[in-house]
Design an enzyme around this catalytic site. Structure first.
Site, PDB file in Angstrom:
ATOM      1  N   CYS A 175       4.227   7.916  19.462  1.00  0.00           N
ATOM      2  CA  CYS A 175       3.572   6.931  20.318  1.00  0.00           C
ATOM      3  C   CYS A 175       4.584   5.902  20.838  1.00  0.00           C
ATOM      4  O   CYS A 175       5.412   6.222  21.660  1.00  0.00           O
ATOM      5  CB  CYS A 175       2.410   6.273  19.567  1.00  0.00           C
ATOM      6  SG  CYS A 175       1.270   5.377  20.650  1.00  0.00           S
ATOM      7  N   TYR A 176       4.552   4.654  20.348  1.00  0.00           N
ATOM      8  CA  TYR A 176       5.532   3.655  20.782  1.00  0.00           C
ATOM      9  C   TYR A 176       6.951   4.132  20.502  1.00  0.00           C
ATOM     10  O   TYR A 176       7.858   3.941  21.310  1.00  0.00           O
ATOM     11  CB  TYR A 176       5.269   2.324  20.071  1.00  0.00           C
ATOM     12  CG  TYR A 176       6.268   1.237  20.418  1.00  0.00           C
ATOM     13  CD1 TYR A 176       6.146   0.504  21.593  1.00  0.00           C
ATOM     14  CD2 TYR A 176       7.335   0.957  19.566  1.00  0.00           C
ATOM     15  CE1 TYR A 176       7.065  -0.488  21.914  1.00  0.00           C
ATOM     16  CE2 TYR A 176       8.258  -0.030  19.875  1.00  0.00           C
ATOM     17  CZ  TYR A 176       8.120  -0.756  21.053  1.00  0.00           C
ATOM     18  OH  TYR A 176       9.042  -1.732  21.369  1.00  0.00           O
ATOM     19  N   SER A 195      -5.664  -6.903 -15.808  1.00  0.00           N
ATOM     20  CA  SER A 195      -7.046  -7.147 -15.394  1.00  0.00           C
ATOM     21  C   SER A 195      -8.009  -6.130 -15.985  1.00  0.00           C
ATOM     22  O   SER A 195      -9.222  -6.348 -16.010  1.00  0.00           O
ATOM     23  CB  SER A 195      -7.153  -7.090 -13.863  1.00  0.00           C
ATOM     24  OG  SER A 195      -6.978  -5.759 -13.407  1.00  0.00           O
ATOM     25  N   GLY A 196      -7.465  -4.978 -16.432  1.00  0.00           N
ATOM     26  CA  GLY A 196      -8.316  -3.901 -16.929  1.00  0.00           C
ATOM     27  C   GLY A 196      -8.559  -2.836 -15.888  1.00  0.00           C
ATOM     28  O   GLY A 196      -9.150  -1.799 -16.186  1.00  0.00           O
ATOM     29  N   GLY A 197      -8.093  -3.069 -14.656  1.00  0.00           N
ATOM     30  CA  GLY A 197      -8.201  -2.069 -13.608  1.00  0.00           C
ATOM     31  C   GLY A 197      -7.111  -1.019 -13.748  1.00  0.00           C
ATOM     32  O   GLY A 197      -6.186  -1.145 -14.550  1.00  0.00           O
ATOM     33  N   GLY A 221       3.057   1.393  17.695  1.00  0.00           N
ATOM     34  CA  GLY A 221       2.988  -0.063  17.650  1.00  0.00           C
ATOM     35  C   GLY A 221       2.224  -0.596  18.837  1.00  0.00           C
ATOM     36  O   GLY A 221       2.030   0.112  19.831  1.00  0.00           O
ATOM     37  N   ASP A 275      -4.582  -0.196 -11.815  1.00  0.00           N
ATOM     38  CA  ASP A 275      -3.214  -0.570 -11.454  1.00  0.00           C
ATOM     39  C   ASP A 275      -2.521  -1.348 -12.568  1.00  0.00           C
ATOM     40  O   ASP A 275      -1.439  -0.980 -13.028  1.00  0.00           O
ATOM     41  CB  ASP A 275      -3.207  -1.390 -10.157  1.00  0.00           C
ATOM     42  CG  ASP A 275      -3.890  -0.675  -9.015  1.00  0.00           C
ATOM     43  OD1 ASP A 275      -3.844   0.566  -8.990  1.00  0.00           O
ATOM     44  OD2 ASP A 275      -4.481  -1.344  -8.152  1.00  0.00           O
ATOM     45  N   SER A 276      -3.138  -2.439 -12.997  1.00  0.00           N
ATOM     46  CA  SER A 276      -2.503  -3.254 -14.034  1.00  0.00           C
ATOM     47  C   SER A 276      -2.460  -2.518 -15.369  1.00  0.00           C
ATOM     48  O   SER A 276      -1.519  -2.691 -16.156  1.00  0.00           O
ATOM     49  CB  SER A 276      -3.221  -4.599 -14.186  1.00  0.00           C
ATOM     50  OG  SER A 276      -4.529  -4.427 -14.669  1.00  0.00           O
ATOM     51  N   SER A 277      -3.449  -1.666 -15.636  1.00  0.00           N
ATOM     52  CA  SER A 277      -3.453  -0.902 -16.890  1.00  0.00           C
ATOM     53  C   SER A 277      -2.287   0.085 -16.925  1.00  0.00           C
ATOM     54  O   SER A 277      -1.616   0.250 -17.946  1.00  0.00           O
ATOM     55  CB  SER A 277      -4.778  -0.150 -17.042  1.00  0.00           C
ATOM     56  OG  SER A 277      -5.863  -1.044 -17.124  1.00  0.00           O
ATOM     57  N   GLU A 289      -0.315  11.942  12.360  1.00  0.00           N
ATOM     58  CA  GLU A 289      -0.708  11.454  11.035  1.00  0.00           C
ATOM     59  C   GLU A 289      -2.213  11.207  10.916  1.00  0.00           C
ATOM     60  O   GLU A 289      -2.743  11.083   9.797  1.00  0.00           O
ATOM     61  CB  GLU A 289       0.052  10.166  10.684  1.00  0.00           C
ATOM     62  CG  GLU A 289      -0.353   8.928  11.454  1.00  0.00           C
ATOM     63  CD  GLU A 289       0.316   8.787  12.816  1.00  0.00           C
ATOM     64  OE1 GLU A 289       0.308   7.668  13.362  1.00  0.00           O
ATOM     65  OE2 GLU A 289       0.843   9.794  13.346  1.00  0.00           O
ATOM     66  N   LYS A 315      -3.229   4.142  -4.450  1.00  0.00           N
ATOM     67  CA  LYS A 315      -4.139   4.144  -5.602  1.00  0.00           C
ATOM     68  C   LYS A 315      -4.266   5.521  -6.257  1.00  0.00           C
ATOM     69  O   LYS A 315      -4.202   5.631  -7.479  1.00  0.00           O
ATOM     70  CB  LYS A 315      -5.521   3.646  -5.159  1.00  0.00           C
ATOM     71  CG  LYS A 315      -6.549   3.552  -6.264  1.00  0.00           C
ATOM     72  CD  LYS A 315      -6.349   2.322  -7.131  1.00  0.00           C
ATOM     73  CE  LYS A 315      -6.683   1.058  -6.390  1.00  0.00           C
ATOM     74  NZ  LYS A 315      -6.608  -0.148  -7.265  1.00  0.00           N
ATOM     75  N   HIS A 365      -0.634  11.004  17.818  1.00  0.00           N
ATOM     76  CA  HIS A 365      -0.506  10.611  16.406  1.00  0.00           C
ATOM     77  C   HIS A 365      -0.805  11.805  15.491  1.00  0.00           C
ATOM     78  O   HIS A 365      -1.967  12.080  15.185  1.00  0.00           O
ATOM     79  CB  HIS A 365      -1.468   9.467  16.076  1.00  0.00           C
ATOM     80  CG  HIS A 365      -1.107   8.167  16.699  1.00  0.00           C
ATOM     81  ND1 HIS A 365      -0.238   7.277  16.112  1.00  0.00           N
ATOM     82  CD2 HIS A 365      -1.483   7.610  17.879  1.00  0.00           C
ATOM     83  CE1 HIS A 365      -0.106   6.218  16.886  1.00  0.00           C
ATOM     84  NE2 HIS A 365      -0.846   6.397  17.972  1.00  0.00           N
TER      85      HIS A 365
END
Length: 514
Positions: A86-87, A227-229, A59, A231-233, A175, A370, A173
């Site tokens: 880290c933090y 939307s046809g993308g 952070g 995610d929404s599909s 990651e 995604k 880090h």
């Protein structure tokens, strides 16, 4: 079935999301939670997940700052392993009364660390390791119950462990990809220290997601914002399996879609047997955005207008629930966590008005990245053209036109974007790219066409490679391809006099310009 899980306490670090991401790549579920999560909230999490460990993220704060984020010390008594990064590393030492001060020299970027004891989370590492540091505070003295495991030239305690409890700290880090054996460190913690089973993958969540939709909506009607993308599909197919005829997919043509998008959506989803309703709202959205230049205002206006159109449609259909394809990066960038920085508002998160007429908004993909959604889509049998589709922002071309949106600019950008896609796909580059698109900048530039002075728009091309959209690298597109794109655009679209290529990574930029 409860999945083994690691909770990541988010202290607002730029890499917090990557911690959860890297753990998921080990087939162990991980989830970001606010750093000040309460014991009761953790108890609620334990109702659905088998929490086997906790990681405290990095952070921007100093542990001595007045408003520095802390966590409930009772969490240290939960008898689950804890790893501070880290933090988080500094905070654990500070809360156990160790000495944490401003370092004599700050460490940013690649650093070589000396591993003094290659045990537990450092098991199997070399004596010298290349790691990624980003800190100004440093742990100089450990509490009596801790022992140091590693150091650097400027950091005397770069790693430590509690001598009796499974509590660890790393100043670097693991990651971040720049830490050479970061995955080994995280695997050591997840499997050797926490004892997790690699029993999670995105596909395994399908039944749970369907049940969640079904249990939330019950036997009531719902609409899905389509939307046809990808995610929404994917959300639409999950919802269709859960609700059947009680679901209507609503495609709102706000006028900011890619060329041929409405026709593509109609053809694709009618073949799937999903109830589909297409609403033409282009004039309405253009009126709402007239004179608006600020990108955050654009997103909020579009988000609110979407909701209002869905409310009207739901009322006509007798639907009480709205389903969205919101994914994890949308929520992260919108600053949905306490102490998290808002990068930009997403129309389907921060753009949602506070007062809505739906009983609830259901987001079955809210905890996925995604590429995880792509795996779910593939398992659900969605067509490859959907599964491999490049991401497209919900506000569409409205956030790829810098400044005020006009019908003329929309037509121009749609044609330019089509040329970019055609040439990249013709060369077979699309499979390795995350996104590729055109941006109509708010700049005009002098040019020469037909031996005469021309004064037209500057168009930018953006193409990036990424795994999860939280970080991205600009794509090294061959010059010959860029030349073909530029030549076609300036020849076919006389209003454009100059084409430029965006060579900025994310960070410091975002993938979209707005």
């Amino acid at each position: 079935m409860k999945f083994d899980a690691i909770l990541v306490f988010d202290f607002g670090g730029q890499y917090s999301h990557l911690i959860a991401r890297r753990i998921r790549e080990q087939k162990v579920y991980s989830e970001l939670v606010p750093c000040d999560i309460t014991l009761d909230e953790i108890k609620d999490v334990k109702e659905r997940l088998n929490v086997k460990g906790i990681i405290l993220s990095g952070g921007p704060s100093s542990v001595y700052s007045e408003n520095a984020p802390k966590f409930n010390t009772e969490i240290l008594d939960l008898e689950v392993p804890i790893l501070g990064l880290c933090y988080g590393h500094q905070l654990i030492a500070y809360m156990f009364n160790g000495n944490v001060y401003k370092g004599e020299k700050k460490e940013y970027g690649l650093t070589y660390v000396t591993i003094d004891k290659s045990i537990d989370i450092l098991d199997g590492l070399n004596h010298k390791e290349k790691v990624w540091m980003s800190h100004s505070d440093t742990v100089y003295r450990l509490p009596e119950c801790f022992e140091a495991l590693a150091h650097t030239e400027n950091c005397p305690v770069a790693a430590y462990r509690h001598v009796k409890k499974p509590i660890y700290g790393l100043q670097w880090h693991p990651e971040v990809a720049h830490t050479e054996h970061g995955d080994t460190m995280l695997r050591n913690f997840v499997f050797k220290v926490c004892g997790c089973q690699a029993n999670w993958n995105p596909e395994s969540i399908i039944k749970m997601a369907i049940n969640e939709i079904r249990e939330t909506a019950r036997n009531n009607k719902a609409i899905i914002a389509l939307s046809g993308g990808i995610d929404s599909s994917t959300a639409a197919v999950l919802s269709s399996k859960a609700l059947g005829k009680n679901l209507t997919a609503v495609f709102v043509n706000h006028g900011f879609m890619r060329e041929g998008e409405p026709e593509f959506v109609k053809e694709t989803f009618e073949k799937m047997g999903i109830n589909l309703l297409i609403i033409d709202a282009e004039d309405k959205f253009l009126r709402k955005l007239k004179g608006i230049k600020d990108p955050e205002k654009k997103r909020r206006i579009i988000g609110e207008e979407f909701i209002r159109v869905f409310e009207e449609t739901a009322k006509d259909l007798g639907a009480e629930y709205l389903i969205q394809g919101t994914i994890y990066p949308d929520r992260i960038e919108s600053g949905f966590r306490r102490h998290s920085e808002k990068i930009k508002s997403h129309h389907n998160v921060a753009g949602i008005p506070t007062k809505i007429e739906f009983k609830a908004i259901i987001e079955p993909l809210r905890d996925f990245y995604k590429d995880e959604v792509r795996k779910i889509a593939k398992s659900l049998g969605l067509p490859e053209k959907i599964v491999l589709r490049q991401p497209f922002p919900g506000p569409g071309l409205a956030v790829r036109i810098i400044g005020e949106i006009t019908p003329e600019k929309l037509i121009l950008l749609k044609k330019a974007d089509r040329i970019v896609a055609e040439e990249i796909e013709r060369e077979g580059l699309d499979r390795r790219l995350w996104q590729y698109f055109a941006v109509l900048t708010g700049i005009k530039s002098t040019g020469v066409k037909g031996d005469a002075r021309a004064y037209g728009y500057v168009l930018a091309i953006r193409a990036v490679e990424s795994r999860e959209a939280m970080t991205a690298s600009f794509a090294k597109i061959p010059y010959a391809v860029l030349e073909k794109i530029s030549t076609r655009i300036t020849n076919e679209l006389p209003q454009i006099t100059r084409v430029v290529y965006d060579i900025t990574h994310k960070p410091p930029a975002t993938i979209e310009w707005e």
